[in-house]
Scaffold this motif. Structure first.
Motif, PDB file in Angstrom:
ATOM      1  N   ARG A 115      -8.727   9.515  -3.742  1.00 41.99           N
ATOM      2  CA  ARG A 115      -9.982  10.093  -5.185  1.00 41.99           C
ATOM      3  C   ARG A 115      -8.626  10.507  -6.927  1.00 41.99           C
ATOM      4  N   ARG A 116      -9.482   9.718  -7.888  1.00 39.36           N
ATOM      5  CA  ARG A 116      -9.253   9.212  -8.785  1.00 39.36           C
ATOM      6  C   ARG A 116      -8.038  10.571  -9.290  1.00 39.36           C
ATOM      7  N   ASP A 117      -8.637  11.825  -8.888  1.00 42.18           N
ATOM      8  CA  ASP A 117      -6.810  12.797 -10.075  1.00 42.18           C
ATOM      9  C   ASP A 117      -6.075  12.531  -8.518  1.00 42.18           C
ATOM     10  N   LEU A 118      -5.699  11.877  -8.040  1.00 36.55           N
ATOM     11  CA  LEU A 118      -5.095  11.451  -6.462  1.00 36.55           C
ATOM     12  C   LEU A 118      -4.948  12.760  -5.871  1.00 36.55           C
ATOM     13  N   SER A 119      -5.743  13.353  -6.037  1.00 34.90           N
ATOM     14  CA  SER A 119      -5.841  14.400  -3.974  1.00 34.90           C
ATOM     15  C   SER A 119      -6.470  14.563  -2.973  1.00 34.90           C
ATOM     16  N   GLY A 120      -6.544  13.051  -2.775  1.00 32.02           N
ATOM     17  CA  GLY A 120      -6.975  12.544  -1.605  1.00 32.02           C
ATOM     18  C   GLY A 120      -6.936  11.424  -1.419  1.00 32.02           C
ATOM     19  N   HIS A 228       5.812   2.151   5.725  1.00 33.98           N
ATOM     20  CA  HIS A 228       4.347   1.596   4.709  1.00 33.98           C
ATOM     21  C   HIS A 228       4.983   2.633   3.152  1.00 33.98           C
ATOM     22  N   LEU A 229       4.766   2.269   2.286  1.00 35.26           N
ATOM     23  CA  LEU A 229       4.581   2.557   1.376  1.00 35.26           C
ATOM     24  C   LEU A 229       3.711   2.526   0.156  1.00 35.26           C
ATOM     25  N   VAL A 230       2.952   3.144  -0.391  1.00 39.09           N
ATOM     26  CA  VAL A 230       1.753   2.628  -1.268  1.00 39.09           C
ATOM     27  C   VAL A 230       2.483   4.032  -2.654  1.00 39.09           C
ATOM     28  N   ALA A 231       2.172   3.509  -3.655  1.00 37.73           N
ATOM     29  CA  ALA A 231       2.668   4.157  -4.869  1.00 37.73           C
ATOM     30  C   ALA A 231       1.333   3.766  -5.753  1.00 37.73           C
ATOM     31  N   LEU A 232       0.880   4.794  -6.580  1.00 34.24           N
ATOM     32  CA  LEU A 232      -0.276   4.488  -7.493  1.00 34.24           C
ATOM     33  C   LEU A 232      -0.321   5.242  -8.490  1.00 34.24           C
ATOM     34  N   ARG A 233       0.587   4.726 -10.142  1.00 35.89           N
ATOM     35  CA  ARG A 233       0.121   5.299 -11.478  1.00 35.89           C
ATOM     36  C   ARG A 233      -0.838   6.396 -11.553  1.00 35.89           C
ATOM     37  N   GLN A 234      -0.590   7.321 -12.163  1.00 38.08           N
ATOM     38  CA  GLN A 234      -1.315   8.745 -12.830  1.00 38.08           C
ATOM     39  C   GLN A 234      -2.586   8.016 -13.262  1.00 38.08           C
ATOM     40  N   GLY A 235      -3.062   7.966 -13.932  1.00 33.01           N
ATOM     41  CA  GLY A 235      -4.210   7.689 -15.138  1.00 33.01           C
ATOM     42  C   GLY A 235      -5.661   6.633 -14.776  1.00 33.01           C
ATOM     43  N   ASP A 236      -4.260   4.835 -14.502  1.00 36.64           N
ATOM     44  CA  ASP A 236      -5.240   3.748 -14.560  1.00 36.64           C
ATOM     45  C   ASP A 236      -5.246   3.825 -12.884  1.00 36.64           C
ATOM     46  N   LEU A 237      -4.241   4.526 -11.991  1.00 38.79           N
ATOM     47  CA  LEU A 237      -4.308   3.721 -10.834  1.00 38.79           C
ATOM     48  C   LEU A 237      -3.973   2.854 -10.033  1.00 38.79           C
ATOM     49  N   ALA A 238      -2.975   2.156 -11.025  1.00 36.99           N
ATOM     50  CA  ALA A 238      -2.390   1.130 -11.051  1.00 36.99           C
ATOM     51  C   ALA A 238      -1.474   0.576  -9.202  1.00 36.99           C
ATOM     52  N   TYR A 239      -2.336  -0.156  -8.506  1.00 37.93           N
ATOM     53  CA  TYR A 239      -1.430  -0.340  -7.630  1.00 37.93           C
ATOM     54  C   TYR A 239       0.186  -0.722  -7.008  1.00 37.93           C
ATOM     55  N   LEU A 240       0.630  -0.366  -5.821  1.00 40.43           N
ATOM     56  CA  LEU A 240       2.032  -0.924  -5.771  1.00 40.43           C
ATOM     57  C   LEU A 240       2.043  -0.635  -3.799  1.00 40.43           C
ATOM     58  N   HIS A 241       2.005  -1.602  -2.928  1.00 39.06           N
ATOM     59  CA  HIS A 241       2.158  -1.489  -1.769  1.00 39.06           C
ATOM     60  C   HIS A 241       3.315  -2.271  -1.608  1.00 39.06           C
TER      61      HIS A 241
END
Length: 318
Positions: A115-120, A228-241
């Motif tokens: 979810r865009r607010d990173l709550s899901g 496994h680690l997924v990282a999402l940056r707040q705001g643009d949700l750029a993706y790092l796996h």
């Protein structure tokens, strides 16, 4: 799947967004993309470390995963599906659906939604039909704007992560990002985080799993790794796996309690980390908020809650 432990420069805003309304699990054709999302054919590798939107000559630099719906000729396209399902296709440079993919970490397709607010958050694995349509039980558990990431490697090609926005109608108040913590609980497990991401350099992040006060030393392989680690940056949700150091069964990598990752973030900001690990024949996800760079900068957060990541819509695996 892109297994690189290095995330190249983050875009300062979304480059591509689909602005259509969708029912839960029912993807319709988008109204229109908000912006052109094609890369140039400069030949730069996916996730090479280039930063910014262009060089001094105006050439586009390579963006991090998940910000684009179309890259290197491949496009993520939603497909119609019955209620309760999520469906999409990957089309290739010739405009036809791609049906041949490399197996990466035991799967040909990894679908992550947040979810865009990173709550899901959900990490699921669709099945492909003969016509190239991928289908899975809808991972969109509740109203809101979700970002869907298709993480795959076309046969003979480079790993790609494409993303698009999906809106599930309904009322949902945006939730602030939980405050940074170094410990969280999930399904009765406690996960401790040591290490801090530093922009522009490789940082070691170690996540240690315990249960009932005892270290867990018999983690089970999940998709070919202990975590496994997924990282999402707040705001643009750029993706790092990223994936951890070592491989199960290599004679050197212990099955816990510590899982260590090497990751590089190129800019300051708040990130949400999602650690998947398997134990007791079940997959669990521990979630953390971390700050990279200037820790005095204001961040939209709220106090952490016990069992972070669970008891909220949109969390789970398939």
């Amino acid at each position: 799947m892109n297994t690189a432990t290095k995330l190249s420069g983050f875009a300062l805003g979304l480059v591509a967004v689909f602005g259509a309304a969708y029912g839960i699990g029912n993807l319709a054709d988008p109204v229109a993309p908000a912006a052109e999302t094609r890369h140039d054919d400069s030949g730069s590798d996916h996730g090479t470390g280039d930063t910014g939107h262009g060089d001094e000559n105006g050439a586009d630099a390579h963006l991090p995963g998940g910000l684009l719906v179309s890259e290197d000729g491949y496009t993520l396209q939603p497909a119609t599906a019955p209620a309760g399902q999520f469906a999409f296709r990957i089309t290739g440079p010739d405009g036809t659906p791609v049906t041949r993919f490399e197996v990466a970490h035991d799967k040909r397709m990894h679908l992550i939604v947040a979810r865009r607010d990173l709550s899901g958050f959900r990490h699921v694995h669709p099945e492909m039909a003969g016509d190239g349509t991928w289908r899975v039980a809808s991972p969109l558990d509740g109203p809101g704007v979700w970002r869907a990431f298709a993480d795959f490697t076309p046969e003979g090609g480079e790993p790609l992560t494409l993303g698009l926005d999906v809106t599930v109608p309904g009322e949902l108040a945006a939730r602030p990002l939980p405050a940074p913590v170094t410990s969280t609980t999930v399904d009765g497990y406690t996960v401790m985080l040591t290490g801090t991401p530093e922009p522009g350099r490789t940082s070691r992040l170690t996540l240690s799993v315990s249960r009932d006060g005892r270290p867990v030393t018999d983690l089970q392989p999940y998709l070919g790794a202990y975590g496994h680690l997924v990282a999402l940056r707040q705001g643009d949700l750029a993706y790092l796996h990223v994936h951890p150091e070592g491989t199960p069964g290599d004679g050197r990598t212990p099955a816990g309690p510590a899982i260590t990752f090497a990751a590089e973030v190129p800019s300051a900001g708040a990130y949400r980390l999602y650690l998947d690990f398997r134990h007791g024949d079940a997959v669990h996800t521990a979630e953390f908020t971390v700050l990279a760079g200037d820790r005095t900068a204001p961040v939209s957060t709220t106090a952490p809650t016990p069992d972070a990541g669970h008891g909220t819509p949109g969390h789970g695996h398939s």
